[in-house]
Design a protein around this motif. Structure first.
Motif, PDB file in Angstrom:
ATOM      1  N   TRP A  25       2.188 -12.586   5.186  1.00 22.21           N
ATOM      2  CA  TRP A  25       2.728 -13.775   5.071  1.00 22.21           C
ATOM      3  C   TRP A  25       1.418 -14.836   5.818  1.00 22.21           C
ATOM      4  O   TRP A  25       1.367 -15.867   4.993  1.00 22.21           O
ATOM      5  CB  TRP A  25       3.796 -13.890   6.452  1.00 22.21           C
ATOM      6  N   GLN A  26       0.656 -14.387   6.523  1.00 22.52           N
ATOM      7  CA  GLN A  26      -0.520 -15.201   7.269  1.00 22.52           C
ATOM      8  C   GLN A  26      -1.558 -15.485   5.830  1.00 22.52           C
ATOM      9  O   GLN A  26      -2.126 -16.387   6.170  1.00 22.52           O
ATOM     10  CB  GLN A  26      -1.144 -14.369   8.554  1.00 22.52           C
ATOM     11  N   GLY A  27      -1.529 -14.648   5.292  1.00 22.10           N
ATOM     12  CA  GLY A  27      -2.543 -14.703   4.106  1.00 22.10           C
ATOM     13  C   GLY A  27      -1.941 -15.669   3.186  1.00 22.10           C
ATOM     14  O   GLY A  27      -2.688 -16.754   2.870  1.00 22.10           O
ATOM     15  N   HIS A  28      -0.687 -15.851   3.024  1.00 24.23           N
ATOM     16  CA  HIS A  28      -0.059 -16.932   2.353  1.00 24.23           C
ATOM     17  C   HIS A  28      -0.383 -18.185   2.842  1.00 24.23           C
ATOM     18  O   HIS A  28      -0.577 -19.204   2.434  1.00 24.23           O
ATOM     19  CB  HIS A  28       1.277 -16.780   1.735  1.00 24.23           C
ATOM     20  N   ARG A  29      -0.152 -18.250   4.173  1.00 21.26           N
ATOM     21  CA  ARG A  29      -0.320 -19.465   4.997  1.00 21.26           C
ATOM     22  C   ARG A  29      -1.791 -20.003   4.876  1.00 21.26           C
ATOM     23  O   ARG A  29      -2.058 -21.079   4.947  1.00 21.26           O
ATOM     24  CB  ARG A  29       0.164 -19.299   6.618  1.00 21.26           C
ATOM     25  N   GLY A  30      -2.617 -19.062   5.056  1.00 18.34           N
ATOM     26  CA  GLY A  30      -4.084 -19.523   4.938  1.00 18.34           C
ATOM     27  C   GLY A  30      -4.386 -20.135   3.844  1.00 18.34           C
ATOM     28  O   GLY A  30      -5.252 -21.133   3.411  1.00 18.34           O
ATOM     29  N   ILE A 139       8.538 -16.867   3.048  1.00 15.49           N
ATOM     30  CA  ILE A 139       7.361 -16.739   2.227  1.00 15.49           C
ATOM     31  C   ILE A 139       7.358 -17.399   0.723  1.00 15.49           C
ATOM     32  O   ILE A 139       6.559 -17.909   0.373  1.00 15.49           O
ATOM     33  CB  ILE A 139       7.009 -15.406   2.375  1.00 15.49           C
ATOM     34  N   ASP A 140       8.707 -16.844  -0.078  1.00 14.75           N
ATOM     35  CA  ASP A 140       8.982 -17.186  -1.267  1.00 14.75           C
ATOM     36  C   ASP A 140       8.797 -18.603  -1.480  1.00 14.75           C
ATOM     37  O   ASP A 140       8.269 -19.184  -2.310  1.00 14.75           O
ATOM     38  CB  ASP A 140      10.257 -16.732  -1.860  1.00 14.75           C
ATOM     39  N   TRP A 164      -5.520 -15.796  -5.537  1.00 16.49           N
ATOM     40  CA  TRP A 164      -5.700 -14.455  -5.260  1.00 16.49           C
ATOM     41  C   TRP A 164      -6.494 -14.151  -3.923  1.00 16.49           C
ATOM     42  O   TRP A 164      -6.581 -13.302  -3.380  1.00 16.49           O
ATOM     43  CB  TRP A 164      -6.149 -13.745  -6.432  1.00 16.49           C
ATOM     44  N   GLU A 165      -7.062 -15.229  -3.441  1.00 14.84           N
ATOM     45  CA  GLU A 165      -7.783 -15.208  -2.217  1.00 14.84           C
ATOM     46  C   GLU A 165      -7.071 -15.668  -0.958  1.00 14.84           C
ATOM     47  O   GLU A 165      -6.989 -16.575  -0.510  1.00 14.84           O
ATOM     48  CB  GLU A 165      -9.183 -16.286  -2.375  1.00 14.84           C
TER      49      GLU A 165
END
Length: 166
Positions: A25-30, A139-140, A164-165
């Motif tokens: 989730w935090q990867g998506h938030r970043g 998240i979605d 993808w990053e």
């Protein structure tokens, strides 16, 4: 619980840990934060395509869901979804709130017990699901709106961050 359900429950293995879900989730938030940063200030609050909301409005929705939604999960107290956030047409203000929400998620997350991820809850007084399905929705929903942001950035001639990053 019948015998078949009990047997199926004991056969379930964990695919992802709570810590891995939080990191996901935090990867998506970043990544979403980098999409917000990529917007030209004025266009962030004004640009839209085909009658869709501005990315600032979408960002306010994401802020209204993530922190408050997780607060509801942890406290068990529901509240009304409030999508308008005072920002004074300053992208920096929404980024500041984004960062504060990220910290709040990190602080609240350890309060969710692993056994509670399958507990049925109601978020924002009306959306029923499990803790897990609610978090996956958060998240979605973010991914969905970030995709709209990518389209806006491309239409504005701005190269969006690599998806993808994360």
């Amino acid at each position: 619980m019948n015998t078949q359900t009990a047997q199926r429950t004991t056969e379930i293995s964990q695919v992802i840990t709570p810590e891995e879900l939080l990191a996901h989730w935090q990867g998506h938030r970043g990544l979403t934060r980098r999409v917000i940063e990529a917007f030209p200030e004025e266009q962030f609050f004004k640009f839209s395509i085909g009658g869709m909301r501005t990315f600032a409005e979408m960002t306010m929705e994401l802020l209204a869901i993530a922190g408050p939604g997780l607060r509801e999960i942890v406290s068990g107290k529901t509240s009304e979804l409030k999508e308008h956030i005072e920002h004074g047409n300053k992208k920096a203000k929404l980024l500041e709130l984004w960062d504060a929400t990220t910290e709040e998620i990190n602080r609240l997350w350890p309060q969710i017990k692993p056994k509670d991820f399958h507990k049925t809850i109601k978020t924002f007084g009306e959306y029923e699901g499990t803790v897990q399905s609610s978090i996956l929705y958060f998240i979605d929903n973010e991914i969905h709106h970030r995709g709209q942001g990518y389209v806006y950035l491309r239409a504005l001639g701005v190269e969006p961050p690599a998806f993808w990053e994360r």
